[in-house]
Design a protein around this motif. Sequence first.
Motif, mmCIF file in Angstrom:
data_model
loop_
_atom_site.group_PDB
_atom_site.id
_atom_site.type_symbol
_atom_site.label_atom_id
_atom_site.label_comp_id
_atom_site.label_asym_id
_atom_site.label_seq_id
_atom_site.Cartn_x
_atom_site.Cartn_y
_atom_site.Cartn_z
ATOM 1 N N SER A 75 38.730 -8.423 -16.671
ATOM 2 C CA SER A 75 38.829 -8.177 -18.111
ATOM 3 C C SER A 75 40.020 -8.897 -18.737
ATOM 4 C CB SER A 75 38.926 -6.674 -18.397
ATOM 5 O OG SER A 75 40.125 -6.149 -17.864
ATOM 6 N N THR A 78 39.482 -14.908 -20.048
ATOM 7 C CA THR A 78 38.635 -15.359 -21.152
ATOM 8 C C THR A 78 37.625 -16.365 -20.604
ATOM 9 O OG1 THR A 78 40.428 -15.109 -22.756
ATOM 10 C CG2 THR A 78 38.581 -16.520 -23.387
ATOM 11 N N LYS A 80 34.801 -19.326 -20.544
ATOM 12 C CA LYS A 80 34.449 -20.510 -21.322
ATOM 13 C C LYS A 80 33.222 -21.168 -20.684
ATOM 14 C CE LYS A 80 38.088 -20.338 -24.073
ATOM 15 N NZ LYS A 80 37.969 -20.078 -25.539
ATOM 16 N N VAL A 91 32.250 -11.372 -25.983
ATOM 17 C CA VAL A 91 32.730 -10.930 -24.683
ATOM 18 C C VAL A 91 33.109 -9.460 -24.805
ATOM 19 C CG1 VAL A 91 34.444 -11.237 -22.865
ATOM 20 C CG2 VAL A 91 33.559 -13.230 -24.106
ATOM 21 N N LYS A 93 34.568 -6.008 -23.144
ATOM 22 C CA LYS A 93 35.315 -5.372 -22.069
ATOM 23 C C LYS A 93 34.747 -3.994 -21.794
ATOM 24 C CE LYS A 93 39.691 -7.804 -22.802
ATOM 25 N NZ LYS A 93 41.161 -7.667 -22.975
ATOM 26 N N LEU A 100 33.366 -7.482 -17.037
ATOM 27 C CA LEU A 100 33.130 -8.074 -18.347
ATOM 28 C C LEU A 100 31.624 -8.142 -18.557
ATOM 29 C CD1 LEU A 100 35.525 -11.161 -18.760
ATOM 30 C CD2 LEU A 100 35.623 -8.996 -20.008
ATOM 31 N N ILE A 102 29.174 -10.385 -20.823
ATOM 32 C CA ILE A 102 29.196 -11.586 -21.658
ATOM 33 C C ILE A 102 27.840 -11.770 -22.329
ATOM 34 C CG2 ILE A 102 29.644 -14.061 -21.719
ATOM 35 C CD1 ILE A 102 31.147 -13.756 -19.076
ATOM 36 N N PHE A 119 36.709 -18.805 -16.027
ATOM 37 C CA PHE A 119 37.448 -17.618 -16.468
ATOM 38 C C PHE A 119 38.942 -17.949 -16.434
ATOM 39 C CE2 PHE A 119 33.422 -16.185 -14.846
ATOM 40 C CZ PHE A 119 33.032 -15.182 -15.716
ATOM 41 N N LYS A 120 39.535 -18.043 -17.624
ATOM 42 C CA LYS A 120 40.939 -18.432 -17.739
ATOM 43 C C LYS A 120 41.822 -17.212 -17.980
ATOM 44 C CE LYS A 120 39.982 -23.091 -19.456
ATOM 45 N NZ LYS A 120 40.306 -24.112 -20.485
ATOM 46 N N LYS A 122 45.824 -15.601 -18.642
ATOM 47 C CA LYS A 122 47.005 -15.971 -19.431
ATOM 48 C C LYS A 122 48.083 -16.630 -18.589
ATOM 49 C CE LYS A 122 46.388 -12.492 -23.064
ATOM 50 N NZ LYS A 122 46.966 -11.296 -23.744
#
Length: 648
Positions: A75, A78, A80, A91, A93, A100, A102, A119-120, A122
């Motif tokens: 979760s 992010t 892409k 998306v 949560k 997740l 989607i 999935f990126k 932070k």
Amino acid sequence: MNCLNINKWCFALLVVSFFVLNTSCKQNSEASVLEADVVSSIEIKNEIERVEPMHWWVGFKNTELQLLVKHPNISAATPKISYKGVSIKKVNKADSPNYLFIDLDISKETKAGQFNIVFKFKDGNELTQTYQLKTRETPAADFVGFDSSDAVYLITPDRFVNGDTSNDIDETLNEKTINREDNYARHGGDIKGITQRLDYISDMGFTAIWPCPLLTNDMANSSYHGYAMTDFYQIDPRFGTLDDYRELADKSRARGIKLIMDQVANHCGSAHWWMKDLPFKDWLNYQENFENGGKLKTSNHRRTSNQDIYASKIDKEEMANGWFVSAMPDLNQRNPFMAKYIIQNSIWWVETVGLGGIRQDTYPYPDKAFMSEWAGSIMTEYPNFSIVGEEWSTNPLLIGYWQDGANNRDGYDSNLKSPMDFAMQSSIVKALNEEETWDEGLVKMYEGLANDFYYASPKDLMVFPDNHDMSRIFTQLKGDIPNTKIALSYILTMPRIPQIYYGTEILMNDFQKPGDHGLIRTDFPGGWQNDAVNAFTGKGLSNEQKDMQLYLKKLLNFRKDSEAIHNGETLHFAPFKGTYVLFRTLNDEVVVHIINKNNTPITLDLTRYAEVGLKGKTLKNIITNETFVWGDRIILKEKGSLVYTTKL
């Protein structure tokens, strides 16, 4: 302009046109190669613990797809996607950080191929999962479901044929033993076993097979049963593989046999993989009780609360939300993510295997608004498909409520084509077990069929003498062979879709302990090497068993080609002196079914049936092939049933 100049101008124009065309073609070609390279040259990665559905298709009417993604702390990432025609709409949560959901949109122009979901996080870390969109192998219109022209063979897979002994035990699963002496243990029957005996099923005259659930049941005991699924996307390894299941579907189809998949939308098994980490606080009904170790609330099983205008809120809630049993958690279809999960799972199996129908377990138990959406979603994508739903009620009012097209006062339409006709099954058994008042008994059958005025489409109901959850019909009819033949012949000639449970053809029974589920699902003789009795070859069968097997075979194969039974008009006459006569008519084909409960010879006055217009016509007995000319009377020599046809 002179001719020379004109020729020069035309030549120049031709050269320019060729250059432009060549450049355009080259650019288009390079673009195609580039696009193909994007699809084919991507590095395939599987760094996510679980993504469901595992793949999807292009070309559905509904362009939306929701992916369930399960991975530790996913979760926080992010996702892409960079693939032409595929876009992330939202998306979502979950309550658990490990999920997740989607929402994708797959445009009508999207091409089949593979792409990566990145999935990126932070902190700069990335996880990549390759996803595939496939080309649909079969046009939607070609998914043709079962109907009144079919006869369905119901099989408990673990108890039919052990075609592959190498998969009997799977050390990764809970139940690790095979014990044919224990009626509640696994016995080793599997998908390959069914495939190996398709010729027998076809020769008997069946045109559809319904195996009880084949998905993984990683439960501690009684996992052979199939209805406590622990993975909705996996074939139980002890039954075989997905390839085995596809082979069964393909080889069945090649023989003109449809494959019906038994599905469960109401519950799962308590050992399902998500039970250790539920996505949402309302993924299950009464989830708080489960998570806090409180007393589980099981269903009150008051199915009438779905229709009852006086039903209390607590009765409705306990019926729909209560767990079916303590080992089967109740799924909350009011959770929109659960709802989409179940709908997509059903469509995934239809498309993956090329199913010829779905049988939905415990139809009245889930949220009924959802069940309408579920069935409607499937029928929208596959307009010629069929779904049969289990409504275990002997009240035609309750059964008819669930059929598509029912004129329900509350406006409810379930989009269900084929409810199961438990009412007719009960009427037949009660009628045939009444010995002293035979006219009254036959009236129960007669009035049971007369109730068809209530149903939106009577011929789409599924009728049966017994199934995997009730005593064998031979047991219910107290070992009476003539009555068993009456029940089977009536079921196979009335306007219905008939279902026959494996072993009925050889008088399998549960006399030892009537109603015992393990005994009801006894091994089919000949399904295991070195069986002393082999029903496939006839070895060791009694004369009575061989006679019943041949009787049912002749009935089924006649029915297979009888348009009058498939789609004909129905006419029946009120029981009279221990007899009951039913006619099915289409054009010049007439099928006559005569039931006689008299133990001594009786002369039947045929002038009573003059309106059918058979006088002077020659009819053939479909069992004995004997013929007679329809006149004023016929002598019925013994108790039983007679089926005649005008097709000689």
